[in-house]
Design a protein around this motif. Structure first.
Motif, mmCIF file in Angstrom:
data_model
loop_
_atom_site.group_PDB
_atom_site.id
_atom_site.type_symbol
_atom_site.label_atom_id
_atom_site.label_comp_id
_atom_site.label_asym_id
_atom_site.label_seq_id
_atom_site.Cartn_x
_atom_site.Cartn_y
_atom_site.Cartn_z
ATOM 1 N N UNK A 1 -31.234 9.619 39.946
ATOM 2 C CA UNK A 1 -32.653 9.330 40.175
ATOM 3 C C UNK A 1 -33.528 10.417 39.565
ATOM 4 N N UNK A 2 -33.088 11.656 39.699
ATOM 5 C CA UNK A 2 -33.842 12.774 39.135
ATOM 6 C C UNK A 2 -33.865 12.676 37.608
ATOM 7 N N UNK A 3 -32.715 12.281 37.003
ATOM 8 C CA UNK A 3 -32.637 12.124 35.543
ATOM 9 C C UNK A 3 -33.569 11.007 35.069
ATOM 10 N N UNK A 4 -33.544 9.889 35.778
ATOM 11 C CA UNK A 4 -34.437 8.768 35.424
ATOM 12 C C UNK A 4 -35.890 9.210 35.520
ATOM 13 N N UNK A 5 -36.214 9.934 36.608
ATOM 14 C CA UNK A 5 -37.583 10.421 36.775
ATOM 15 C C UNK A 5 -38.006 11.338 35.648
ATOM 16 N N UNK A 6 -37.065 12.172 35.155
ATOM 17 C CA UNK A 6 -37.374 13.078 34.044
ATOM 18 C C UNK A 6 -37.680 12.306 32.761
ATOM 19 N N UNK A 7 -36.979 11.205 32.564
ATOM 20 C CA UNK A 7 -37.236 10.377 31.372
ATOM 21 C C UNK A 7 -38.632 9.777 31.425
ATOM 22 N N UNK A 8 -38.987 9.238 32.573
ATOM 23 C CA UNK A 8 -40.337 8.673 32.711
ATOM 24 C C UNK A 8 -41.406 9.761 32.641
ATOM 25 N N UNK A 9 -41.110 10.909 33.220
ATOM 26 C CA UNK A 9 -42.062 12.016 33.176
ATOM 27 C C UNK A 9 -42.358 12.423 31.732
ATOM 28 N N UNK A 10 -41.322 12.435 30.898
ATOM 29 C CA UNK A 10 -41.517 12.787 29.487
ATOM 30 C C UNK A 10 -42.406 11.759 28.784
ATOM 31 N N UNK A 11 -42.096 10.485 28.945
ATOM 32 C CA UNK A 11 -42.858 9.447 28.247
ATOM 33 C C UNK A 11 -44.268 9.303 28.808
ATOM 34 N N UNK A 12 -44.433 9.581 30.099
ATOM 35 C CA UNK A 12 -45.771 9.494 30.693
ATOM 36 C C UNK A 12 -46.664 10.663 30.286
ATOM 37 N N UNK A 13 -46.061 11.700 29.716
ATOM 38 C CA UNK A 13 -46.813 12.852 29.227
ATOM 39 C C UNK A 13 -47.134 12.642 27.747
ATOM 40 N N UNK A 14 -48.007 11.693 27.466
ATOM 41 C CA UNK A 14 -48.454 11.410 26.104
ATOM 42 C C UNK A 14 -47.276 11.085 25.184
ATOM 43 N N UNK A 15 -46.344 10.252 25.706
ATOM 44 C CA UNK A 15 -45.241 9.708 24.901
ATOM 45 C C UNK A 15 -44.409 10.828 24.255
ATOM 46 N N UNK A 16 -43.910 11.727 25.118
ATOM 47 C CA UNK A 16 -43.206 12.908 24.612
ATOM 48 C C UNK A 16 -41.748 12.566 24.305
ATOM 49 N N UNK A 17 -41.523 11.967 23.130
ATOM 50 C CA UNK A 17 -40.168 11.548 22.744
ATOM 51 C C UNK A 17 -39.202 12.717 22.562
ATOM 52 N N UNK A 18 -39.615 13.920 22.105
ATOM 53 C CA UNK A 18 -38.632 15.009 22.015
ATOM 54 C C UNK A 18 -38.016 15.352 23.362
ATOM 55 N N UNK A 19 -38.825 15.352 24.428
ATOM 56 C CA UNK A 19 -38.295 15.655 25.763
ATOM 57 C C UNK A 19 -37.415 14.505 26.246
ATOM 58 N N UNK A 20 -37.824 13.272 25.967
ATOM 59 C CA UNK A 20 -36.987 12.126 26.332
ATOM 60 C C UNK A 20 -35.618 12.240 25.659
ATOM 61 N N UNK A 21 -35.600 12.571 24.364
ATOM 62 C CA UNK A 21 -34.331 12.692 23.636
ATOM 63 C C UNK A 21 -33.487 13.829 24.206
ATOM 64 N N UNK A 22 -34.124 14.927 24.607
ATOM 65 C CA UNK A 22 -33.384 16.018 25.262
ATOM 66 C C UNK A 22 -32.722 15.506 26.548
ATOM 67 N N UNK A 23 -33.427 14.658 27.297
ATOM 68 C CA UNK A 23 -32.848 14.068 28.512
ATOM 69 C C UNK A 23 -31.683 13.138 28.182
ATOM 70 N N UNK A 24 -31.782 12.425 27.061
ATOM 71 C CA UNK A 24 -30.681 11.545 26.649
ATOM 72 C C UNK A 24 -29.446 12.367 26.273
ATOM 73 N N UNK A 25 -29.654 13.523 25.640
ATOM 74 C CA UNK A 25 -28.525 14.400 25.338
ATOM 75 C C UNK A 25 -27.911 14.967 26.623
ATOM 76 N N UNK A 26 -28.762 15.225 27.610
ATOM 77 C CA UNK A 26 -28.256 15.669 28.920
ATOM 78 C C UNK A 26 -27.369 14.576 29.529
ATOM 79 N N UNK A 27 -27.808 13.339 29.386
ATOM 80 C CA UNK A 27 -27.009 12.208 29.879
ATOM 81 C C UNK A 27 -25.679 12.129 29.139
#
Length: 495
Positions: free
Chosen positions: A369-395
């Motif tokens: 749940x925390x990981x999912x929240x981090x993905x949404x948090x990244x995209x909700x911050x002005x579509x921050x795809x670099x942070x989203x991709x970092x979360x995908x690498x964490x996954x």
């Protein structure tokens, strides 16, 4: 409940110069306009980056559950050289050089534009209007601007009166430019003598005798100004007041500044709530542009036919490379950067391939749940795809640990994990699993080879060469390809 109701999306608004919480005009609906290409040459990678940024934004808005009307135009007339009010139409010039009709040029490069975007897995816009298809709407807007006292006609051309407009409005509010500086920095150039002031821009231009692309108007046979076209098309399909207007950073001034002025002059209101601008792609540290020759075409990347890269790269690898940078940051294109992105892309795809093979445990060792929240948090911050991709690498790291038996995941959490990693990787980022794509490509090639053998067999049967006909059928069957003759021809199955 739609996801947008539980996610507070913030967008950097170029008009205010800060991030703002996104509040659509109509709850659950988004109107978005993006300035499309001027179709006089092949689309280069710098153009693709801008359109990819808004494809990603479109995808995320849809993912959140918004019903989005996405309008992206085709400029097929009126865009003069150097973005000026004088000179030759870019499309007409290309037509003259290649001895073609202008609409042949438009068709050729519109098809190229669509083909390239399809290779990059873009979603098509809701509406893709053309400038030449909206001449009537543009003429009507010019009439409104003249009637409201913000434009003047001279010698068959109509110009927007910037100084008159600035008496009651702020010309420069988007770009941050001051009218005094514009006046000071503007020098008189040839062909501007018709204007009251050098800052004024064309709403309608009288066509010179040699100008091919022309339409009748109350003022002359001529053509619309480039800035006016987007004003007409955006407001026709999204209304006089809509949510998002996007484009490349280079369009902020004068193109988008002029759009705001035209809307205010015609309808007495600002047209857009959120102005968004994607930054440039550089090559060798310089802006990628058709005019300077400092650019690379997508098909040159896919084939490796260029002097910049060491090998060909797949469209999805290039897409991954572009989305590893925030859409508002400058991104420099190089062989080293693309090679590094390919390694990262392959690592992510390999992890996703493993997810269906993961053993299910009795507990989950990391917080899904925390990981999912981090993905949404990244995209909700002005579509921050670099942070989203970092979360995908964490996954990906956790997938490998589970596969190795060093972590556990429960069946319930595995389903959520799988759903969200697929949603963010493929639906939001728009990546394509190249292994699957290559498999489809191999299937297409196999189908082509079998169809060729079916045709050869038909020829053999027509020539009563039954030995060859039977040989083709039997040898294909031995390889698992079975032919079936019917009244409509021969079909095949594999397996």
């Amino acid at each position: 409940m739609q996801l947008y109701q539980t996610n507070e999306l913030k967008i950097y608004n170029s008009l205010s110069g800060r991030k703002e919480t996104f509040r659509p005009i109509n709850d659950g609906y988004v109107g978005m306009y993006v300035c499309g290409p001027t179709v006089y040459s092949n689309v280069h990678l710098g153009n693709v980056r801008t359109f990819m940024s808004f494809d990603m934004i479109y995808r995320y808005l849809k993912h959140l559950g918004y019903k989005v009307r996405y309008v992206r135009n085709i400029t097929d007339a009126g865009h003069l050289e150097n973005d000026a009010d004088e000179g030759e139409d870019r499309i007409a010039k290309k037509a003259r050089l290649e001895q073609l009709e202008p609409m042949e040029v438009v068709q050729r490069y519109t098809v190229d534009f669509h083909n390239i975007l399809n290779k990059f897995n873009f979603l098509p816009p809701s509406i893709e209007p053309t400038a030449t298809g909206h001449i009537i709407e543009q003429i009507e807007i010019i009439k409104d601007i003249i009637d409201n006292g913000f434009a003047y006609e001279i010698n068959g051309s109509v110009y927007f009166d910037v100084l008159k407009f600035n008496e009651s409005n702020n010309y420069g509010e988007l770009s941050g430019r001051k009218i005094e500086d514009l006046i000071h920095n503007t020098r008189e150039t040839a062909g501007q003598s018709d204007k009251k002031n050098p800052q004024d821009f064309a709403l309608w231009k009288k066509a010179e005798p040699q100008h091919i692309m022309r339409w009748p108007s109350p003022w002359s046979d001529g053509f619309p100004g480039w800035h006016l076209e987007c004003t007409a098309m955006s407001t026709k399909y999204l209304g006089e007041h809509f949510d998002i207007h996007g484009g490349g950073m280079d369009l902020k001034f004068p193109h988008h500044e002029c759009e705001i002025a035209q809307n205010k002059a015609a309808k007495a209101r600002s047209p857009v709530n959120y102005w968004m601008h994607a930054n440039m792609l550089t090559l060798n540290g310089k802006k990628m542009a058709k005019s300077t020759g400092n650019n690379i075409l997508p098909h040159e990347i896919f084939t490796g036919d260029n002097n910049i890269l060491s090998k060909p790269f797949a469209p999805s690898v290039v897409r991954f490379f572009i989305l590893q940078a925030h859409y508002r940051s400058i991104l420099d294109f190089s062989n080293e950067a693309l090679s590094a992105s390919e390694k990262g892309f392959n690592r992510l795809m390999e992890a996703i391939h493993l997810i269906d093979e993961l053993p299910v445990g009795t507990q989950t060792d990391f917080d899904i749940q925390d990981w999912v929240g981090s993905c949404y948090e990244a995209m909700n911050d002005d579509f921050n795809t670099p942070i989203l991709i970092a979360n995908l690498f964490e996954a990906a790291k956790h997938i490998n640990l589970i596969k190795e038996g060093k972590e556990q995941i429960s069946s319930e959490n595995l389903e959520l994990f799988k759903e969200k990693i697929h949603a963010f990787t493929f639906d939001v980022l728009g990546l394509v699993d190249t292994a699957i794509a290559e498999g489809n490509d191999h299937a297409d090639k196999l189908s082509g080879v079998v169809e060729l053998l079916i045709n050869l067999r038909a020829e053999a049967r027509a020539n009563k060469d039954f030995a060859t006909s039977d040989k083709i059928r039997d040898e294909l069957a031995a390889m698992g390809v079975r032919l079936k003759d019917g009244k409509d021809g021969t079909t095949f199955t594999v397996g």
